[in-house]
Design a protein around this motif. Structure first.
Motif, short mmCIF file in Angstrom:
data_model
loop_
_atom_site.label_atom_id
_atom_site.label_comp_id
_atom_site.label_asym_id
_atom_site.label_seq_id
_atom_site.Cartn_x
_atom_site.Cartn_y
_atom_site.Cartn_z
N PHE A 1 -1.03 5.79 -67.40
CA PHE A 1 -1.96 5.55 -68.50
C PHE A 1 -3.38 5.91 -68.07
CE2 PHE A 1 1.55 2.63 -68.66
CZ PHE A 1 1.93 2.63 -69.98
N GLY A 2 -4.14 6.46 -69.01
CA GLY A 2 -5.54 6.77 -68.71
C GLY A 2 -6.30 7.17 -69.95
N LYS A 3 -7.60 7.43 -69.76
CA LYS A 3 -8.45 7.90 -70.86
C LYS A 3 -7.96 9.25 -71.33
CE LYS A 3 -12.30 5.22 -71.15
NZ LYS A 3 -13.12 4.90 -72.27
N ASN A 4 -8.03 9.47 -72.63
CA ASN A 4 -7.59 10.73 -73.21
C ASN A 4 -8.67 11.79 -72.95
OD1 ASN A 4 -6.27 12.67 -74.66
ND2 ASN A 4 -6.69 11.78 -76.65
N CYS A 5 -8.46 12.59 -71.92
CA CYS A 5 -9.38 13.67 -71.62
C CYS A 5 -8.59 14.94 -71.31
CB CYS A 5 -10.33 13.32 -70.48
SG CYS A 5 -9.57 13.21 -68.86
N GLU A 6 -9.25 16.06 -71.39
CA GLU A 6 -8.60 17.36 -71.28
C GLU A 6 -7.87 17.56 -69.95
OE1 GLU A 6 -10.22 21.85 -71.27
OE2 GLU A 6 -10.88 20.62 -72.95
N LYS A 7 -8.43 17.09 -68.86
CA LYS A 7 -7.84 17.38 -67.55
C LYS A 7 -6.85 16.32 -67.06
CE LYS A 7 -11.94 15.65 -65.18
NZ LYS A 7 -12.96 15.93 -64.19
N PHE A 8 -6.62 15.28 -67.84
CA PHE A 8 -5.75 14.18 -67.40
C PHE A 8 -4.33 14.66 -67.08
CE2 PHE A 8 -3.11 10.35 -68.25
CZ PHE A 8 -3.58 9.56 -67.22
N GLN A 9 -3.69 15.35 -68.03
CA GLN A 9 -2.30 15.77 -67.83
C GLN A 9 -2.16 16.69 -66.62
OE1 GLN A 9 -0.25 17.45 -71.21
NE2 GLN A 9 1.60 17.83 -70.04
N ASN A 10 -3.02 17.67 -66.51
CA ASN A 10 -2.94 18.61 -65.40
C ASN A 10 -3.13 17.89 -64.06
OD1 ASN A 10 -2.71 21.27 -64.28
ND2 ASN A 10 -4.91 21.18 -63.89
N THR A 11 -4.07 16.95 -64.03
CA THR A 11 -4.35 16.21 -62.80
C THR A 11 -3.16 15.37 -62.36
OG1 THR A 11 -6.71 16.14 -63.31
CG2 THR A 11 -5.90 14.54 -61.71
N ILE A 12 -2.58 14.61 -63.27
CA ILE A 12 -1.46 13.74 -62.88
C ILE A 12 -0.22 14.55 -62.52
CG2 ILE A 12 -2.34 11.71 -64.08
CD1 ILE A 12 -0.22 12.26 -66.27
N CYS A 13 0.00 15.66 -63.22
CA CYS A 13 1.15 16.50 -62.89
C CYS A 13 0.99 17.13 -61.51
CB CYS A 13 1.35 17.58 -63.95
SG CYS A 13 2.00 16.93 -65.51
N THR A 14 -0.22 17.53 -61.18
CA THR A 14 -0.49 18.09 -59.85
C THR A 14 -0.24 17.05 -58.77
OG1 THR A 14 -2.12 19.63 -60.74
CG2 THR A 14 -2.28 19.13 -58.39
N ILE A 15 -0.65 15.81 -59.02
CA ILE A 15 -0.42 14.73 -58.05
C ILE A 15 1.08 14.51 -57.84
CG2 ILE A 15 -0.63 12.24 -57.68
CD1 ILE A 15 -3.43 12.47 -59.06
N VAL A 16 1.83 14.41 -58.92
CA VAL A 16 3.27 14.17 -58.81
C VAL A 16 3.96 15.35 -58.13
CG1 VAL A 16 5.40 13.78 -60.10
CG2 VAL A 16 3.31 12.59 -60.79
N GLU A 17 3.54 16.56 -58.46
CA GLU A 17 4.17 17.76 -57.86
C GLU A 17 3.90 17.88 -56.37
OE1 GLU A 17 2.80 20.93 -60.40
OE2 GLU A 17 4.60 20.78 -61.65
#
Length: 92
Positions: free
Chosen positions: A23-39
């Motif tokens: 969960f987090g603030k709805n911002c443009e880079k959120f999805q890319n950032t969390i996916c990069t962390i998981v990957e």
């Protein structure tokens, strides 16, 4: 291999299908950032295994990411890296 987490008494049989909720603030880079962390800890994520849900006012967003978990250490590392990210409000 079976691992038991005595604090939550959850039983894992690795490798296993595992869902991470972020969960987090709805911002443009959120999805890319969390996916990069998981990957960093898994292979490339399958877009079909990622679901996105907005809060009622649209200020926050949650993602469920399904992975194949190989160990408790891997899950702990993913969770810690996500918690250390300033864009992430909460991880389940």
């Amino acid at each position: 291999m079976i691992t038991v987490n005595s604090t939550s008494e959850t039983l894992f049989n690795f490798p296993c299908d595992y869902s991470i909720k972020i969960f987090g603030k709805n911002c443009e880079k959120f999805q890319n950032t969390i996916c990069t962390i998981v990957e960093r800890h898994t292979h490339k994520l399958n877009p079909n295994k990622i679901t996105k849900k907005h809060s009622s006012k649209g200020n926050y967003v949650s993602f469920s990411i399904r992975i194949i978990a190989n160990s408790r250490i891997q899950l702990d590392s993913i969770n810690q890296d996500l918690k250390n990210c300033n864009l992430v409000s909460y991880v389940l």
